[in-house]
Design a protein around this motif. Structure first.
Motif, short mmCIF file in Angstrom:
data_model
loop_
_atom_site.label_atom_id
_atom_site.label_comp_id
_atom_site.label_asym_id
_atom_site.label_seq_id
_atom_site.Cartn_x
_atom_site.Cartn_y
_atom_site.Cartn_z
N VAL A 119 0.30 -1.18 0.12
CA VAL A 119 -0.10 -0.07 0.21
C VAL A 119 0.89 1.47 0.20
CG1 VAL A 119 -1.54 1.18 0.88
CG2 VAL A 119 -1.41 -1.06 1.53
N TRP A 120 0.64 2.02 -1.06
CA TRP A 120 1.50 2.95 -1.56
C TRP A 120 0.38 4.62 -0.95
CZ3 TRP A 120 7.14 2.69 -1.50
CH2 TRP A 120 7.28 1.86 -1.95
N LEU A 121 1.37 5.46 -0.28
CA LEU A 121 0.50 7.03 -0.37
C LEU A 121 0.93 8.28 -1.16
CD1 LEU A 121 -2.16 9.24 0.94
CD2 LEU A 121 0.25 9.81 2.01
N ALA A 122 0.68 7.91 -2.51
CA ALA A 122 0.61 8.70 -3.14
C ALA A 122 0.57 10.60 -3.34
CB ALA A 122 0.33 8.92 -4.53
N THR A 123 1.81 11.72 -3.26
CA THR A 123 1.23 12.67 -3.32
C THR A 123 2.40 14.07 -4.24
OG1 THR A 123 3.15 12.83 -1.16
CG2 THR A 123 1.01 12.87 -1.05
N GLY A 124 1.85 14.87 -4.57
CA GLY A 124 2.57 16.02 -5.09
C GLY A 124 2.38 15.24 -6.92
N LEU A 125 1.39 14.85 -6.65
CA LEU A 125 0.41 14.75 -7.78
C LEU A 125 0.52 15.67 -9.28
CD1 LEU A 125 -2.94 12.91 -6.63
CD2 LEU A 125 -0.88 12.13 -7.03
N VAL A 126 1.49 14.92 -10.29
CA VAL A 126 1.29 15.58 -11.38
C VAL A 126 0.06 14.93 -12.63
CG1 VAL A 126 2.54 16.12 -13.43
CG2 VAL A 126 3.36 16.14 -11.22
N PRO A 127 -0.94 15.57 -13.46
CA PRO A 127 -1.52 15.16 -14.19
C PRO A 127 -1.01 14.65 -15.58
CG PRO A 127 -2.26 17.30 -13.81
CD PRO A 127 -0.94 17.09 -12.79
N GLY A 128 -1.87 13.77 -16.17
CA GLY A 128 -1.32 13.18 -17.34
C GLY A 128 -1.70 12.04 -18.06
N PRO A 129 -1.50 11.62 -19.09
CA PRO A 129 -2.80 10.60 -20.05
C PRO A 129 -2.15 8.93 -19.74
CG PRO A 129 -0.85 11.25 -21.00
CD PRO A 129 -0.87 12.16 -20.29
N PRO A 130 -3.75 8.59 -18.85
CA PRO A 130 -3.61 7.59 -18.41
C PRO A 130 -2.81 6.94 -19.71
CG PRO A 130 -6.21 8.31 -19.06
CD PRO A 130 -4.85 8.86 -19.50
N ALA A 131 -3.04 5.03 -19.44
CA ALA A 131 -2.45 3.95 -20.34
C ALA A 131 -3.31 2.78 -19.95
CB ALA A 131 -0.87 4.22 -20.86
N ARG A 132 -4.63 2.47 -20.20
CA ARG A 132 -5.44 1.65 -19.25
C ARG A 132 -4.93 0.51 -20.61
NH1 ARG A 132 -10.00 6.31 -18.38
NH2 ARG A 132 -9.06 6.81 -15.97
N GLU A 133 -4.89 -0.56 -20.03
CA GLU A 133 -4.78 -2.46 -20.77
C GLU A 133 -6.50 -2.22 -21.35
OE1 GLU A 133 -3.83 -4.68 -17.98
OE2 GLU A 133 -1.97 -4.22 -16.89
N ALA A 134 -6.72 -2.37 -22.00
CA ALA A 134 -7.87 -3.36 -22.65
C ALA A 134 -8.76 -3.72 -21.44
CB ALA A 134 -8.15 -4.49 -24.00
N THR A 135 -8.47 -4.21 -20.70
CA THR A 135 -9.52 -4.94 -19.96
C THR A 135 -10.07 -3.29 -18.69
OG1 THR A 135 -7.45 -4.95 -17.80
CG2 THR A 135 -8.07 -7.33 -19.37
N GLU A 136 -9.47 -2.76 -19.19
CA GLU A 136 -9.56 -1.11 -18.20
C GLU A 136 -10.11 -0.20 -19.02
OE1 GLU A 136 -6.07 -1.17 -15.20
OE2 GLU A 136 -5.87 -0.66 -16.99
N ALA A 137 -10.79 -0.24 -20.33
CA ALA A 137 -11.14 0.06 -21.22
C ALA A 137 -12.95 1.05 -21.04
CB ALA A 137 -12.22 0.00 -22.36
N ASP A 138 -13.77 0.64 -19.66
CA ASP A 138 -14.78 1.27 -19.23
C ASP A 138 -14.76 1.70 -18.00
OD1 ASP A 138 -14.36 -0.77 -17.54
OD2 ASP A 138 -16.44 -1.45 -17.19
N MET A 139 -13.22 2.22 -17.72
CA MET A 139 -12.61 1.97 -16.44
C MET A 139 -13.15 4.40 -16.69
SD MET A 139 -9.07 1.96 -14.24
CE MET A 139 -9.71 0.61 -14.15
#
Length: 173
Positions: A119-139
């Motif tokens: 489990v990780w806490l992510a901070t200092g977030l910078v937006p960018g384009p997602p690169a979803r797998e085919a199984t995540e197309a509806d995400m």
């Protein structure tokens, strides 16, 4: 408990199921079904007193489910636990973490599966384009203030066990 024999009963690219014959300390015998899956990373992307969540259709449930970004390496890929967390966060949300803080390591379902997760806490977030797998197309991705997340948990709109365990780790801080 001692395993006296083991046989594979099912396999696909994501999962292996085996059946172990076991002998318990008292000498009695039994059978144990074990699901083998690779370890995964779960990321709590936090900013502005809230979190980024993802929602997708979960076939075993027959419905869409909200959860924190999570996943494992695609077959043939590998890297450290932190690299996996960074990859899953970017893949599912497009976000890149300036800082990743390790909150803990948990067992998914120790009575059933070998799968564990970090489990990780992510901070200092910078937006960018997602690169979803085919199984995540509806995400879909959504920012949810922490008070809304708590309401989602209370009223049953946020039910993913690993995500709830990860949030508990954060709260224990």
């Amino acid at each position: 408990m001692r395993t006296t024999s083991s046989r594979e009963v099912y396999r696909n690219p994501w999962i292996r199921v085996r059946e172990d014959s076991v002998e318990r300390a008292d000498g009695s015998r039994g059978v144990y079904g074990v699901v083998e899956k690779p370890h995964f990373a779960l990321v709590l992307p936090a900013e502005r007193d809230g979190f980024w969540l993802v929602q997708q259709h979960r076939h075993p449930l027959g419905r869409r489910a909200w959860e924190f970004p999570q996943g494992t390496w695609t077959q043939g890929a590998e890297g450290s636990a932190e690299e996996l967390a960074r990859a899953e966060l970017a893949e599912e949300t497009g976000l890149r973490a300036g800082t990743l803080t390790h909150l803990g390591h948990l067992d998914l379902a120790p009575g059933l599966s070998t799968q564990e997760f970090d489990v990780w806490l992510a901070t200092g977030l910078v937006p960018g384009p997602p690169a979803r797998e085919a199984t995540e197309a509806d995400m879909v991705t959504a920012f949810v203030p922490e008070q809304e997340l708590r309401a989602m948990i209370r009223d049953g709109r946020f039910t993913d066990g690993p995500s709830l365990a990860a949030y508990a780790l954060l709260l224990l801080g």
